[in-house]
Enzyme design. Structure first.
Site, PDB file in Angstrom:
ATOM      1  N   GLU A 357       0.804  -1.225   0.000  1.00 27.78           N
ATOM      2  CA  GLU A 357       0.000   0.000   0.000  1.00 27.78           C
ATOM      3  C   GLU A 357       0.835   1.273   0.000  1.00 27.78           C
ATOM      4  O   GLU A 357       0.288   2.361  -0.102  1.00 27.78           O
ATOM      5  CB  GLU A 357      -0.931   0.022   1.232  1.00 27.78           C
ATOM      6  CG  GLU A 357      -2.042  -1.024   1.200  1.00 27.78           C
ATOM      7  CD  GLU A 357      -1.648  -2.358   1.809  1.00 27.78           C
ATOM      8  OE1 GLU A 357      -0.430  -2.647   1.842  1.00 27.78           O
ATOM      9  OE2 GLU A 357      -2.529  -3.107   2.250  1.00 27.78           O
ATOM     10  N   LYS A 466       0.335 -12.706  23.352  1.00 26.39           N
ATOM     11  CA  LYS A 466      -0.126 -12.088  24.587  1.00 26.39           C
ATOM     12  C   LYS A 466       0.011 -13.096  25.719  1.00 26.39           C
ATOM     13  O   LYS A 466      -0.742 -14.061  25.792  1.00 26.39           O
ATOM     14  CB  LYS A 466      -1.561 -11.611  24.463  1.00 26.39           C
ATOM     15  CG  LYS A 466      -1.860 -10.496  25.418  1.00 26.39           C
ATOM     16  CD  LYS A 466      -3.041  -9.663  24.965  1.00 26.39           C
ATOM     17  CE  LYS A 466      -3.028  -8.327  25.690  1.00 26.39           C
ATOM     18  NZ  LYS A 466      -4.191  -7.517  25.441  1.00 26.39           N
TER      19      LYS A 466
HETATM   20  P1  AMP Z   1       3.788  -6.480   1.839  1.00 22.17           P
HETATM   21  O1  AMP Z   1       2.610  -5.629   1.591  1.00 22.17           O
HETATM   22  O2  AMP Z   1       3.596  -7.899   1.416  1.00 22.17           O
HETATM   23  O3  AMP Z   1       5.038  -5.897   1.289  1.00 22.17           O
HETATM   24  O4  AMP Z   1       3.971  -6.563   3.404  1.00 22.17           O
HETATM   25  C1  AMP Z   1       4.137  -5.394   4.170  1.00 22.17           C
HETATM   26  C2  AMP Z   1       4.449  -5.775   5.578  1.00 22.17           C
HETATM   27  O5  AMP Z   1       5.732  -6.418   5.646  1.00 22.17           O
HETATM   28  C3  AMP Z   1       4.573  -4.588   6.507  1.00 22.17           C
HETATM   29  O6  AMP Z   1       3.328  -4.108   6.917  1.00 22.17           O
HETATM   30  C4  AMP Z   1       5.386  -5.196   7.642  1.00 22.17           C
HETATM   31  O7  AMP Z   1       4.580  -5.970   8.500  1.00 22.17           O
HETATM   32  C5  AMP Z   1       6.323  -6.127   6.907  1.00 22.17           C
HETATM   33  N1  AMP Z   1       7.618  -5.451   6.694  1.00 22.17           N
HETATM   34  C6  AMP Z   1       8.041  -4.785   5.618  1.00 22.17           C
HETATM   35  N2  AMP Z   1       9.287  -4.304   5.807  1.00 22.17           N
HETATM   36  C7  AMP Z   1       9.661  -4.656   7.051  1.00 22.17           C
HETATM   37  C8  AMP Z   1      10.831  -4.465   7.846  1.00 22.17           C
HETATM   38  N3  AMP Z   1      11.905  -3.837   7.403  1.00 22.17           N
HETATM   39  N4  AMP Z   1      10.819  -4.966   9.097  1.00 22.17           N
HETATM   40  C9  AMP Z   1       9.756  -5.637   9.576  1.00 22.17           C
HETATM   41  N5  AMP Z   1       8.632  -5.882   8.872  1.00 22.17           N
HETATM   42  C10 AMP Z   1       8.575  -5.389   7.626  1.00 22.17           C
END
Ligand code: AMP
Length: 569
Positions: A357, A466
């Site tokens: 997004e 939790k």
């Molecule tokens: P996507 O839309 O499949 O790219 O997933 C996005 C999600 O990936 C984010 O909302 C995070 O939960 C996770 N994410 C992306 N970059 C990172 C990062 N550097 N560290 C931890 N989680 C991440």
């Protein structure tokens, strides 16, 4: 009353989106006397053709060989493709699916589809059959351009996707597979029939350019629709956030079917970077070969691919003499990974955050002067965070009531984002609960922001554990465990516990030839996480279930351990 000096200037009325600072409808604004030059993708291509026509685009093809051409050739073939699309009857606003690896033909689709005002819909080949037909139907794909090796995926769901008019296989005529797909065409034959003259038109920069679906860990995937403006601005922003320069040679390992390949296909055209595209071979040896042979200085990928590279380097004894910067994103990078890059391979690791997004990255690891002055370990501490908000991607953390929490590095809450490259709605208006008043989008991440403006994710809202009413961060726990020398990978999930509601279970993949020594892992965690976070049990698994974008799928892991209970419980 308009001042006299303004009388000759064009005047306009400001019509800001409702969520910006309130304006009086009667306020007049002076328009700047600048050209109305749209931020659109075909402009990037014509710029690249003019100013860096000889810069190389190198692709590892499915056939295994290396293909080389230049931005001039990309532009020429994109024009042929634009003519081919017209011949197929693909019109403005039509959506065309792509199921392809990172390669030059996918690049041509990245330019010709938006350039003709149609939309690319990049489809993740690792989707389940149900999700595959769902996204194709939902986006109303007219045609699908597909890599030969993925043809069987489409044959498998053919009956469920009646709206698709035809399929174009990304190969030479001699490599056309025998297929049951109706109206299957060969990409190279289609292109060869077309003239290479095509006049790109200008249009509104807010026109839709592409669609990518969210990972869909809960419910159906949702369609994110990118505009030309968002993609162009975001490409520009990535060069700032990730400190990519005109001298870099860039290898995006992150697939072009996921979040626009973090806009690297557009960054390269903007800066004139040599672009190296790895195709389907993302194993350590293949990635190393490209990094080395093509003297790549900047690369970007998820932690899983970097770990595969490290394993290969450790076994082969090879090093990374050319690579200067490695962007790690898409999932949390363990500290051990950042330190290995820095200390073993002399590569500057860049840990960035973003999501489907947000078009690509929303935060990046800039080292501020204040952090740098505190020394090397502070720089590393800052890199362990997900970085600072990029201009244009405003971040804040709020509590359950929606009140903003202080930037103190301690107050954890829901992470919200808004900006020029952030979705304002999902395709067909689905699931609006993430879109909050004021233009804020609820990311589903739980985070803190510290006084220096660095964002630190503590978990995905649904992955938190939790225990006795207190939260345990599965990310922090698994990252701490992942540094243990015997472990190849680690993931933590919450398991039901009669007393504490949930307690952490650590699932680990062992490195070849190593045996699990639970005491040694627990000992390793000491000082890294609070004692009460220690997992109640540690189990070995052959592999971790990987989602379509190379991230551990916690849902699938939870499913595997559905009937598990802790020893003695
Ligand atoms: P996507 O839309 O499949 O790219 O997933 C996005 C999600 O990936 C984010 O909302 C995070 O939960 C996770 N994410 C992306 N970059 C990172 C990062 N550097 N560290 C931890 N989680 C991440």
């Amino acid at each position: 009353m308009v001042p006299a000096w303004l009388e000759s200037s064009p005047l306009g009325r400001l019509t800001p989106p409702a969520f910006f600072t309130a304006h009086n409808d009667e306020d007049m604004a002076v328009l700047g006397l600048m050209q109305d030059f749209p931020l659109i993708i075909p402009r990037l291509l014509t710029y690249a053709e003019r100013f860096h026509p000889d810069t190389e685009i190198v692709s590892r093809r499915l056939e295994g060989d290396i293909h080389r051409y230049t931005f001039a050739e990309l532009a020429r073939r994109s024009r042929q493709l634009a003519n081919a699309l017209e011949k197929l009857g693909v019109a403005a606003c039509d959506v065309v699916g792509t199921i392809a690896w990172n390669g030059y033909r996918h690049m041509e689709l990245y330019y010709a589809l938006p350039g003709t005002q149609s939309l690319y819909h990049t489809i993740n080949p690792r989707l389940s059959a149900d999700q595959l037909s769902y996204v194709i139907n939902h986006a109303e794909d007219q045609y699908i351009f597909v890599e030969a090796m993925f043809v069987p995926l489409l044959e498998n769901v053919l009956e469920d996707i009646p709206g698709v008019k035809g399929f174009v296989v990304l190969c030479e005529e001699s490599d056309m597979p025998t297929t049951t797909l109706p109206n299957a065409m060969c990409y190279e034959t289609l292109l060869a029939e077309q003239c290479d003259e095509y006049q790109w038109r200008d249009f509104d920069e807010n026109t839709a350019a592409g669609i990518c679906y969210t990972s869909g860990t809960t419910g159906n995937p949702k369609g994110v629709v990118y505009s030309h403006r968002a993609l162009v601005l975001q490409a520009m922003n990535s060069t700032i956030g990730l400190e990519i320069t005109t001298r870099d040679s860039v290898l995006p390992i992150v697939p072009m079917f996921h979040v626009n390949g973090w806009t690297m296909p557009y960054v390269a055209a903007m800066l004139g970077n040599k672009l190296v595209l790895p195709g389907k071979d993302l194993d350590g040896a293949s990635v190393y070969e490209l990094l080395d042979n093509e003297q790549v200085t900047f690369s970007a990928g998820v932690p899983t691919v970097w770990q595969m590279l490290f394993d290969y380097l450790e076994q082969s004894g090879n090093t990374l003499p050319h690579l200067k910067k490695a962007c790690i994103g898409g999932a949390a990078a363990p500290r051990s990974m950042l330190e290995t890059f820095r200390d073993v391979y002399d590569v500057d690791p860049q840990h960035a955050w973003g999501m489907t997004e947000t078009t690509s990255i929303g935060s990046a690891p800039s080292t501020t002067a204040r952090v740098a002055a505190r020394g090397e370990e502070s720089i590393m501490d800052a890199k362990m965070t997900q970085g600072r908000s990029l201009f244009g991607a405003e971040l804040k953390v709020v509590n359950d009531e929606g009140a903003e929490l202080p930037m103190d590095g301690k107050s954890a809450g829901s992470l919200l984002v808004r900006g020029w490259a952030v979705s304002s709605a999902y395709l067909k208006g689905e699931s609006s609960k993430e879109f909050l008043p004021g233009g804020w989008f609820d990311t589903g991440d739980v985070a803190v922001i510290n006084a220096d403006g660095y964002l630190q994710l503590t978990d995905r809202a649904k992955d938190m554990i939790k225990s006795g009413g207190e939260w345990i961060s599965s990310i922090d726990l698994e990252n701490a465990a992942a540094g243990h020398p015997d472990l190849a990978a680690a993931a933590v999930i919450g398991i039901y516990h009669p007393k504490w509601d949930e307690r952490p279970l650590l699932a680990v993949v062992m490195k070849p030839g190593r045996e699990l020594d639970k005491q040694s892992v627990l000992h390793f965690l000491e000082g890294k996480v609070a004692k009460w976070w220690f997992p109640d049990d540690i189990v070995t698994v052959v592999d971790l279930p990987m989602g379509a974008t190379g991230k551990v799928q916690k849902n699938a892991l939870r499913e595997r351990f559905r009937n598990y209970s802790f020893p003695g419980v």
